[in-house]
Design a protein around this motif. Structure first.
Motif, mmCIF file in Angstrom:
data_model
loop_
_atom_site.group_PDB
_atom_site.id
_atom_site.type_symbol
_atom_site.label_atom_id
_atom_site.label_comp_id
_atom_site.label_asym_id
_atom_site.label_seq_id
_atom_site.Cartn_x
_atom_site.Cartn_y
_atom_site.Cartn_z
ATOM 1 N N LEU A 39 0.301 -1.569 -0.246
ATOM 2 C CA LEU A 39 -0.001 0.313 0.085
ATOM 3 C C LEU A 39 0.852 1.333 0.023
ATOM 4 N N GLU A 40 2.174 0.850 0.545
ATOM 5 C CA GLU A 40 2.878 2.616 0.821
ATOM 6 C C GLU A 40 3.444 2.583 -0.731
ATOM 7 N N ILE A 41 3.417 1.535 -1.230
ATOM 8 C CA ILE A 41 3.996 1.347 -3.363
ATOM 9 C C ILE A 41 2.859 1.971 -4.029
ATOM 10 N N LEU A 42 1.801 1.877 -3.202
ATOM 11 C CA LEU A 42 0.411 2.964 -3.861
ATOM 12 C C LEU A 42 0.451 3.630 -4.679
ATOM 13 N N GLU A 43 0.957 4.305 -2.846
ATOM 14 C CA GLU A 43 0.541 5.772 -2.975
ATOM 15 C C GLU A 43 1.918 6.295 -3.266
ATOM 16 N N GLY A 44 2.794 5.411 -3.107
ATOM 17 C CA GLY A 44 4.376 6.592 -4.172
ATOM 18 C C GLY A 44 3.748 6.470 -5.628
ATOM 19 N N VAL A 45 3.537 5.316 -6.015
ATOM 20 C CA VAL A 45 2.896 5.271 -7.580
ATOM 21 C C VAL A 45 1.505 6.414 -8.051
ATOM 22 N N LYS A 46 0.993 6.604 -7.021
ATOM 23 C CA LYS A 46 0.138 7.577 -6.930
ATOM 24 C C LYS A 46 0.417 9.127 -7.536
ATOM 25 N N THR A 47 1.118 9.559 -6.378
ATOM 26 C CA THR A 47 2.396 10.424 -5.794
ATOM 27 C C THR A 47 3.179 11.060 -7.236
ATOM 28 N N TRP A 48 4.172 9.069 -7.572
ATOM 29 C CA TRP A 48 4.943 10.430 -9.079
ATOM 30 C C TRP A 48 3.823 10.471 -10.327
ATOM 31 N N MET A 49 2.532 10.060 -10.389
ATOM 32 C CA MET A 49 1.361 10.341 -11.649
ATOM 33 C C MET A 49 0.858 11.550 -11.473
ATOM 34 N N ARG A 50 0.643 12.760 -9.803
ATOM 35 C CA ARG A 50 0.136 13.405 -10.103
ATOM 36 C C ARG A 50 0.845 14.051 -10.438
ATOM 37 N N GLU A 51 2.471 14.248 -9.811
ATOM 38 C CA GLU A 51 3.823 15.305 -10.085
ATOM 39 C C GLU A 51 4.142 15.559 -11.035
ATOM 40 N N ARG A 52 3.614 14.142 -12.367
ATOM 41 C CA ARG A 52 4.233 14.269 -13.475
ATOM 42 C C ARG A 52 3.034 14.215 -14.159
ATOM 43 N N GLY A 53 1.774 14.521 -13.642
ATOM 44 C CA GLY A 53 0.688 15.088 -14.587
ATOM 45 C C GLY A 53 0.245 13.531 -15.449
ATOM 46 N N VAL A 54 0.041 12.602 -14.989
ATOM 47 C CA VAL A 54 0.102 11.187 -15.713
ATOM 48 C C VAL A 54 -1.297 10.893 -15.262
ATOM 49 N N GLU A 55 -2.185 10.870 -16.154
ATOM 50 C CA GLU A 55 -3.911 10.723 -16.175
ATOM 51 C C GLU A 55 -4.320 9.068 -15.830
ATOM 52 N N LYS A 56 -3.202 8.479 -16.167
ATOM 53 C CA LYS A 56 -3.701 7.474 -16.285
ATOM 54 C C LYS A 56 -2.844 6.337 -16.381
ATOM 55 N N LEU A 57 -3.331 5.197 -15.499
ATOM 56 C CA LEU A 57 -1.706 4.070 -15.376
ATOM 57 C C LEU A 57 -1.244 4.068 -16.469
ATOM 58 N N LYS A 58 -2.072 3.283 -17.742
ATOM 59 C CA LYS A 58 -1.932 2.947 -18.960
ATOM 60 C C LYS A 58 -1.066 3.465 -20.113
ATOM 61 N N ASP A 59 -1.010 4.632 -19.322
ATOM 62 C CA ASP A 59 0.016 5.805 -20.104
ATOM 63 C C ASP A 59 1.934 6.248 -19.720
ATOM 64 N N ILE A 60 1.679 5.237 -18.411
ATOM 65 C CA ILE A 60 2.935 5.287 -17.701
ATOM 66 C C ILE A 60 3.809 4.720 -18.612
ATOM 67 N N PRO A 61 3.637 3.483 -19.752
ATOM 68 C CA PRO A 61 5.053 2.911 -20.569
ATOM 69 C C PRO A 61 5.375 3.368 -21.966
ATOM 70 N N SER A 62 3.959 4.643 -22.595
ATOM 71 C CA SER A 62 4.518 5.472 -23.372
ATOM 72 C C SER A 62 5.742 6.291 -22.959
ATOM 73 N N LEU A 63 5.879 6.722 -22.039
ATOM 74 C CA LEU A 63 6.950 7.609 -21.054
ATOM 75 C C LEU A 63 8.126 7.201 -21.031
ATOM 76 N N PHE A 64 8.245 6.085 -20.968
ATOM 77 C CA PHE A 64 9.376 5.081 -21.095
ATOM 78 C C PHE A 64 10.581 5.753 -22.458
ATOM 79 N N ARG A 65 11.634 6.512 -22.317
ATOM 80 C CA ARG A 65 12.443 7.174 -22.846
ATOM 81 C C ARG A 65 13.513 6.515 -23.908
ATOM 82 N N PHE A 66 13.103 5.288 -24.482
ATOM 83 C CA PHE A 66 14.163 4.272 -24.989
ATOM 84 C C PHE A 66 13.398 3.969 -26.470
ATOM 85 N N PRO A 67 14.570 4.013 -27.596
ATOM 86 C CA PRO A 67 14.029 3.484 -28.484
ATOM 87 C C PRO A 67 13.863 1.873 -28.391
ATOM 88 N N SER A 68 12.632 1.567 -29.229
ATOM 89 C CA SER A 68 11.851 0.435 -29.352
ATOM 90 C C SER A 68 12.071 -0.312 -30.718
#
Lengths: 338, 320
Positions: free
Chosen positions: B291-320
Motif C-alpha cells: 500500500l505504500e508502493i501504491l501511494e508512491g505510484v499515485k504521487t509520481w503520477m500526480r506530480e508528472r500529470g499522468v492521468e492514467k496508469l496505462k499511459d506510463i509505458p509510453s513515457l519510457f524514453r528508449f527506442p524500441s
C-alpha cells in the motif's frame, strides 16, 4: 510495585495505525500489529548478550510467555542481510514495557545492538502461541538453555504474578516451578542488577544532576529487578563448570528430579533452547508420562504463518510452522534434530 | 509537465477483470490472505494472488527452506498447501469476504491436474456475474515453480506445453487467466507468446530465479534441497528486463514482479511495459509495502500529470 502510575503514563507509547481489538472482535484470537516502538533500554547484560526493552502500544493485547515479535534490522541494507525481519522471544512484560534477551550473533543482531535508546524500532507483535499455564497440583520444571532462557524467565515471572495476585492465600509450591538455566560458562550468565547500575550511571553522566530522570526509569528498573529475582531463584548449570552444576541443563534437571523422587505428584516440563536439549527433554517427558511444552527456534521470513518457510518436521508426518503452529510445541509433536 | 489535481485513474484491465489498482501481492508470500488480515488492509490491494493450490495437500520440502543472500532470499518451500478440497471448503469462504480481486494460483504435476483444479473451483463458485466480485476472480497458472520435481517449471520451459495447458484451462473458465512465467529459460518472450496463443488474458513475470548458496563451514548447501528460488532486490533487474522483452513481444497485459520493494521499483516495471505489478519478498520485511508502493505510484503520477496508469509505458524514453 515501585513505580507510580503517573510515571508510566509519561512513557512514549507507540501508536497503532489500525485499531486494536474492540468489543466486537474480542472473541477472536489476540491481534498482531506492526508498530514503531520507542526503545527505552538496550544494554549489555553478559558477554555478547543484551537486553532490549520497549514500550507497548495502548490497545494491543500484551504478550504472554512463549510469544515472540519480529524486528526490522533498520540501518542494515538489503545487501547486508537486512532483507528479512528477525524473531525474538519476550523475556518479560510489565508496567507497559516489553523485554527481550538477545545474543549478538549476526549482522541483524549487531544492528540491533547498535540501536540507540530513544529510537523507534519497527516491530510486529505479539506473534505465535504460548506456554499453557500448569495445573495447580503439578510439579513444574522449567529449563532454558543459552539465549533460550528468555521465555522461561518470562514464564517463571508469570507464576510469580500468580503468587502476588493471590497474596494472603496460601501459595502452592508447584506454582513457583523449578527453573533450570544452562550456559556455556559463567561469563554468559546475565546480571540484570549490574546492567541496571551501569544504566543509571550512564544516565546520570549524560543528564547531569539537574536534569529530571527519564519517565520510564522506574518501569525499566522494576522490570530488571523482577528479571533478576527470577534468575536468582534458578538452578544454574554451565558446560565448563565455571558456575553451578557442571554439565547440561538436562543433566542438572535429571539429577535434581532424582533427588526429589519418588515423585508422586504429576510433573510438567517447559523448555526453550538448542534442538539437542529439546530432544532430550521431549524423550524424558515421554518416559515419565509428563506433559511438556518445548519452544523451538527457526529461521523465519514472514513470521505470521503465510510463507511456510520456518517449518519443523512433525512426528505425525509433514511439517509444522515454528511461527504460527508454534513456537511452543507439545511433547511428541516435533522430530528434533538432535 | 503539469501536475494533476485529481486522483489518477489506476484501473487495470486483465481480460474480463478490472483491477482497482496495479499493486497486487505475489503468490506464496501472502498465504490465502487470512494470515495478514491483522496487519494489512487487504481490501485496498489491487489483487491478491493466493498461495498455489494443488489437487492433493502438499507438505512441502524438507527444512531448511530459507536462506538470506546478498539482497535476496532463496526459498525452497515446495508448494506446501492444504490441497484442493481444503481450499474449496476452508479458504473460499474467507476469500469471498474480501473486497479486493482474488486470483488463485494453480499448480499441477500433470497437465490434467491444472484443468481438474480450475473445473472444481468453477463448479463450486458458479459462472461469473457481471460486476460482481466472486470469491475467485481469476487464475494464475503456475508453470514456473523451480522447487518441485514434477510440474511447475518443468512445464513452463516448453512453449508447446504452455500453449496446450493454457488452451485447456481457457475452455473451462471465463474468468481472468494469467500464466506465470519463469526466467529460467532461454527466451522468455517465446513462452509468453505461447501463453498468448493459448488465449491467456495476461502473463506474470517473473517467478524466482534458480539459486544456490553453500555453507563453507559445513560444506553443505544452506537449503536442504540444494537449489531453491531466488527472490528479492537481487533479481529486480532480471525481472525488469524480462518484462521489457515480453511486453514488446505480446499484446496481452504483462504483470511484473521480482524484487519490488518501493514505488520506484514498481515504476521501473511499469515503464518497462508492465500493466500491473506484484509485491512479494518485500512484504516479509514490511507488510505495509504494497500500500505504500501504491501511494508512491499515485504521487509520481500526480506530480508528472499522468492521468492514467496505462499511459506510463509510453513515457519510457528508449527506442524500441
Amino acid at each position: 510495585m515501585a513505580p507510580g502510575a503517573s510515571a508510566v503514563a509519561t512513557i512514549p507509547v507507540p501508536k497503532l495505525d489500525r485499531p486494536g481489538p474492540s468489543p466486537d472482535n474480542a472473541d477472536k484470537k489476540p491481534m498482531m500489529r506492526q508498530f514503531n516502538a520507542p526503545v527505552v533500554f538496550n544494554q549489555v547484560v553478559s558477554q555478547g548478550w543484551k537486553l532490549l526493552a520497549f514500550s507497548w502500544p495502548e490497545g494491543l493485547t500484551p504478550p504472554i510467555p512463549g510469544q515472540f515479535f519480529t524486528f526490522n534490522p533498520q540501518g542494515l541494507q538489503a545487501g547486508e542481510a537486512g532483507l528479512l525481519r528477525r524473531p525474538l522471544a519476550f523475556a518479560f512484560f510489565g508496567r507497559g514495557l516489553a523485554f527481550a534477551l538477545y545474543q549478538i550473533r549476526g549482522k541483524a543482531t549487531q544492528a540491533l545492538a547498535a540501536f540507540a535508546e530513544g529510537g523507534s524500532l519497527d516491530l510486529i507483535a505479539p506473534l505465535g502461541n504460548s506456554f499453557p499455564q500448569p495445573l495447580a497440583d503439578e510439579q513444574v520444571f522449567l529449563a532454558g538453555g543459552g539465549i533460550g532462557i528468555g521465555p522461561l524467565l518470562y514464564l517463571r515471572s508469570s507464576f510469580h504474578g500468580v503468587e502476588a495476585a493471590g497474596a494472603g492465600v496460601s501459595i502452592l509450591p508447584s506454582r513457583t516451578g523449578k527453573l533450570f538455566l544452562g550456559f556455556r560458562s559463567a561469563s554468559q550468565i546475565p546480571s540484570f542488577t549490574l546492567a541496571a547500575e551501569r544504566w543509571e550511571k550512564q544516565n546520570q553522566e549524560a543528564n547531569g544532576a539537574a536534569r529530571h530522570p527519564k519517565p520510564y526509569r522506574q518501569p525499566v528498573l522494576a522490570g530488571l529487578a523482577d528479571l533478576q529475582l527470577c534468575l536468582d531463584q534458578a538452578f544454574i548449570a554451565t558446560d565448563d563448570g565455571s558456575k553451578g552444576f557442571k554439565g547440561t541443563v538436562v543433566d542438572a534437571l535429571l539429577q535434581d528430579s532424582a533427588q526429589t523422587a519418588p515423585i508422586a505428584t504429576a510433573t510438567r516440563i517447559y523448555a526453550c533452547g538448542p534442538a539437542p536439549m529439546l530432544s532430550a527433554l521431549d524423550a524424558l517427558a515421554l518416559e515419565r508420562g509428563s506433559p511438556a511444552h518445548l519452544s523451538a527456534e527457526q529461521w523465519m521470513a514472514c513470521g505470521v504463518g503465510a510463507c511456510q518457510g520456518c517449518v519443523l518436521p512433525a512426528r505425525a508426518g509433514g511439517y509444522l510452522r515454528a511461527c504460527a503452529d508454534g513456537p511452543v510445541f507439545p511433547q511428541g509433536a516435533i522430530l528434533w534434530k538432535a | 509537465m503539469e501536475s494533476l489535481n485529481r486522483e489518477p485513474d489506476l484501473r487495470v484491465r486483465i481480460g474480463p477483470l478490472v483491477l482497482p489498482n496495479p499493486v497486487g501481492v505475489a503468490s506464496g508470500t501472502f498465504g490465502y490472505g487470512q494470515e495478514y488480515q491483522d496487519l494489512v488492509d487487504i481490501d485496498a490491494l489491487g489483487a491478491l494472488y493466493t498461495k498455489a493450490v494443488s489437487i492433493d495437500p502438499k507438505s512441502g520440502n524438507r527444512p531448511p527452506r530459507l536462506v538470506e543472500t546478498p539482497s535476496g532470499l532463496i526459498n525452497s518451500i515446495g508448494l506446501a498447501n492444504p490441497g484442493l478440497p481444503a481450499f474449496l471448503d476452508e479458504k473460499i469462504p474467507y476469500l469471498q469476504s474480501l473486497g479486493c480481486p482474488v486470483v488463485v494460483n494453480v499448480v499441477g504435476e500433470t497437465e490434467s491436474e491444472y484443468t481438474t483444479i480450475v473445473e472444481a473451483i468453477e463448479k463450486r463458485i458458479g459462472v461469473p456475474r457481471e460486476g460482481m466480485k466472486g470469491p475467485v476472480d481469476g487464475y494464475e497458472l503456475n508453470l514456473s515453480c523451480p522447487n518441485v520435481e514434477k510440474g511447475g517449471m518443468a512445464f513452463g520451459t516448453e512453449p508447446e506445453l504452455v500453449e496446450r495447458i493454457t488452451r485447456k484451462v481457457r475452455k473451462i473458465t471465463r474468468r481472468a487467466l494469467v500464466v506465470k512465467l519463469s526466467p529460467n529459460v532461454t527466451d522468455i518472450a517465446q513462452i509468453a507468446l505461447a501463453a498468448e496463443a493459448g488465449k491467456a488474458d495476461a502473463v506474470s513475470c517473473i517467478n524466482t530465479v534458480v539459486g544456490m548458496a553453500i555453507d563453507v563451514k559445513t560444506c553443505k548447501p544452506l537449503i536442504a534441497r540444494g537449489i531453491g528460488g531466488l527472490s528479492g532486490p537481487a533479481i529486480r533487474p532480471i525481472g525488469v528486463a524480462c518484462v521489457w522483452k515480453v511486453a514488446r513481444a505480446v499484446r496481452i497485459p504483462v504483470i511484473g514482479l521480482g524484487g519490488i520493494g518501493c514505488a520506484n521499483d514498481a515504476l521501473e516495471y511499469l515503464l518497462a511495459g508492465a500493466s500491473a505489478i506484484q509485491v512479494g519478498t518485500a512484504i516479509f520485511s514490511n507488510p505495509r509495502a504494497p500500500l505504500e508502493i501504491l501511494e508512491g505510484v499515485k504521487t509520481w503520477m500526480r506530480e508528472r500529470g499522468v492521468e492514467k496508469l496505462k499511459d506510463i509505458p509510453s513515457l519510457f524514453r528508449f527506442p524500441s
